[in-house]
Design a protein around this motif. Structure first.
Motif, PDB file in Angstrom:
ATOM      1  N   ASP A 163       0.857  -1.183   0.000  1.00 16.36           N
ATOM      2  CA  ASP A 163       0.000   0.000   0.000  1.00 16.36           C
ATOM      3  C   ASP A 163       0.888   1.224   0.000  1.00 16.36           C
ATOM      4  O   ASP A 163       1.104   1.846   1.031  1.00 16.36           O
ATOM      5  N   GLY A 164       1.457   1.536  -1.159  1.00 16.76           N
ATOM      6  CA  GLY A 164       2.291   2.714  -1.287  1.00 16.76           C
ATOM      7  C   GLY A 164       3.495   2.721  -0.372  1.00 16.76           C
ATOM      8  O   GLY A 164       4.010   3.763  -0.019  1.00 16.76           O
ATOM      9  N   GLY A 165       3.960   1.561   0.044  1.00 12.18           N
ATOM     10  CA  GLY A 165       5.141   1.513   0.889  1.00 12.18           C
ATOM     11  C   GLY A 165       4.860   1.790   2.346  1.00 12.18           C
ATOM     12  O   GLY A 165       5.775   2.011   3.121  1.00 12.18           O
ATOM     13  N   ASN A 166       3.605   1.780   2.751  1.00 13.95           N
ATOM     14  CA  ASN A 166       3.267   1.992   4.161  1.00 13.95           C
ATOM     15  C   ASN A 166       3.792   0.808   4.962  1.00 13.95           C
ATOM     16  O   ASN A 166       3.388  -0.327   4.729  1.00 13.95           O
ATOM     17  N   PRO A 167       4.709   1.041   5.931  1.00 16.24           N
ATOM     18  CA  PRO A 167       5.285  -0.087   6.668  1.00 16.24           C
ATOM     19  C   PRO A 167       4.250  -0.881   7.461  1.00 16.24           C
ATOM     20  O   PRO A 167       4.464  -2.047   7.755  1.00 16.24           O
ATOM     21  N   ASP A 168       3.119  -0.279   7.760  1.00 20.98           N
ATOM     22  CA  ASP A 168       2.081  -1.000   8.499  1.00 20.98           C
ATOM     23  C   ASP A 168       1.346  -2.018   7.641  1.00 20.98           C
ATOM     24  O   ASP A 168       0.669  -2.890   8.166  1.00 20.98           O
ATOM     25  N   THR A 169       1.452  -1.903   6.322  1.00 20.42           N
ATOM     26  CA  THR A 169       0.742  -2.823   5.441  1.00 20.42           C
ATOM     27  C   THR A 169       1.669  -3.812   4.747  1.00 20.42           C
ATOM     28  O   THR A 169       1.231  -4.556   3.883  1.00 20.42           O
ATOM     29  N   LEU A 170       2.938  -3.813   5.124  1.00 17.76           N
ATOM     30  CA  LEU A 170       3.863  -4.765   4.516  1.00 17.76           C
ATOM     31  C   LEU A 170       3.545  -6.178   4.973  1.00 17.76           C
ATOM     32  O   LEU A 170       3.116  -6.393   6.102  1.00 17.76           O
ATOM     33  N   SER A 171       3.780  -7.123   4.091  1.00 14.13           N
ATOM     34  CA  SER A 171       3.567  -8.513   4.483  1.00 14.13           C
ATOM     35  C   SER A 171       4.567  -8.859   5.589  1.00 14.13           C
ATOM     36  O   SER A 171       5.636  -8.262   5.686  1.00 14.13           O
ATOM     37  N   PRO A 172       4.212  -9.816   6.440  1.00  9.28           N
ATOM     38  CA  PRO A 172       5.078 -10.135   7.589  1.00  9.28           C
ATOM     39  C   PRO A 172       6.504 -10.502   7.217  1.00  9.28           C
ATOM     40  O   PRO A 172       7.439 -10.070   7.884  1.00  9.28           O
ATOM     41  N   HIS A 173       6.700 -11.278   6.151  1.00  9.44           N
ATOM     42  CA  HIS A 173       8.074 -11.667   5.817  1.00  9.44           C
ATOM     43  C   HIS A 173       8.896 -10.478   5.347  1.00  9.44           C
ATOM     44  O   HIS A 173      10.082 -10.398   5.645  1.00  9.44           O
ATOM     45  N   VAL A 174       8.290  -9.530   4.673  1.00  8.23           N
ATOM     46  CA  VAL A 174       9.039  -8.355   4.219  1.00  8.23           C
ATOM     47  C   VAL A 174       9.286  -7.398   5.371  1.00  8.23           C
ATOM     48  O   VAL A 174      10.379  -6.845   5.509  1.00  8.23           O
ATOM     49  N   SER A 175       8.308  -7.216   6.241  1.00  6.77           N
ATOM     50  CA  SER A 175       8.531  -6.322   7.385  1.00  6.77           C
ATOM     51  C   SER A 175       9.622  -6.879   8.300  1.00  6.77           C
ATOM     52  O   SER A 175      10.341  -6.113   8.936  1.00  6.77           O
ATOM     53  N   THR A 176       9.780  -8.182   8.313  1.00  9.24           N
ATOM     54  CA  THR A 176      10.860  -8.795   9.090  1.00  9.24           C
ATOM     55  C   THR A 176      12.212  -8.545   8.426  1.00  9.24           C
ATOM     56  O   THR A 176      13.235  -8.473   9.104  1.00  9.24           O
ATOM     57  N   MET A 177      12.217  -8.385   7.110  1.00  9.54           N
ATOM     58  CA  MET A 177      13.465  -8.117   6.382  1.00  9.54           C
ATOM     59  C   MET A 177      13.961  -6.691   6.595  1.00  9.54           C
ATOM     60  O   MET A 177      15.158  -6.446   6.518  1.00  9.54           O
ATOM     61  N   LEU A 178      13.060  -5.747   6.855  1.00  6.60           N
ATOM     62  CA  LEU A 178      13.459  -4.344   6.927  1.00  6.60           C
ATOM     63  C   LEU A 178      14.592  -4.071   7.908  1.00  6.60           C
ATOM     64  O   LEU A 178      15.513  -3.324   7.571  1.00  6.60           O
TER      65      LEU A 178
END
Length: 115
Positions: free
Chosen positions: A31-46
């Motif tokens: 969703d436009g790069g909103n960190p709150d809407t990132l999938s769990p595996h990608v938010s874990t990569m950040l």
């Protein structure tokens, strides 16, 4: 000695990345790069990305490029090149190897949307 340490760090990061990605096999939702809407595996990569490239893609160390504001297509191309080892860097190739095409796209969209 530096090469050994670099490879050791790459292996450790690669294992962490693989574990993060194994947690969720669903396609990425962006969703436009909103960190709150990132999938769990990608938010874990950040945090892994942030360790070199900065939390919002702006590196504090000149050795590592800024990712913020880069074009999505450019970031996707670079991650794909690291994944295929067309660009062979022990750290980045190990980080990109477990990424799915959806995760690559999602990470690229996230960092592209950063100012």
């Amino acid at each position: 000695m530096k090469s050994f340490l670099r490879i050791l760090v790459a292996l450790m990061l690669s294992q962490a990345a693989a574990q993060a990605l194994a947690a969720d096999g669903k396609p990425a939702v962006v969703d436009g790069g909103n960190p709150d809407t990132l999938s769990p595996h990608v938010s874990t990569m950040l945090p892994l990305c942030a360790s070199c490239h900065g939390a919002d893609g702006i590196s504090a160390v000149g050795l590592y490029p800024n990712l913020a504001g880069q074009k999505v297509e450019y970031l996707v191309k670079q991650l794909q090149a690291f994944k295929s080892r067309e660009r062979n860097d022990p750290v980045m190739s190990s980080m990109a190897e477990p990424l799915s095409p959806e995760a690559i796209q999602e990470l690229a969209q996230y960092f592209s949307s950063r100012k």
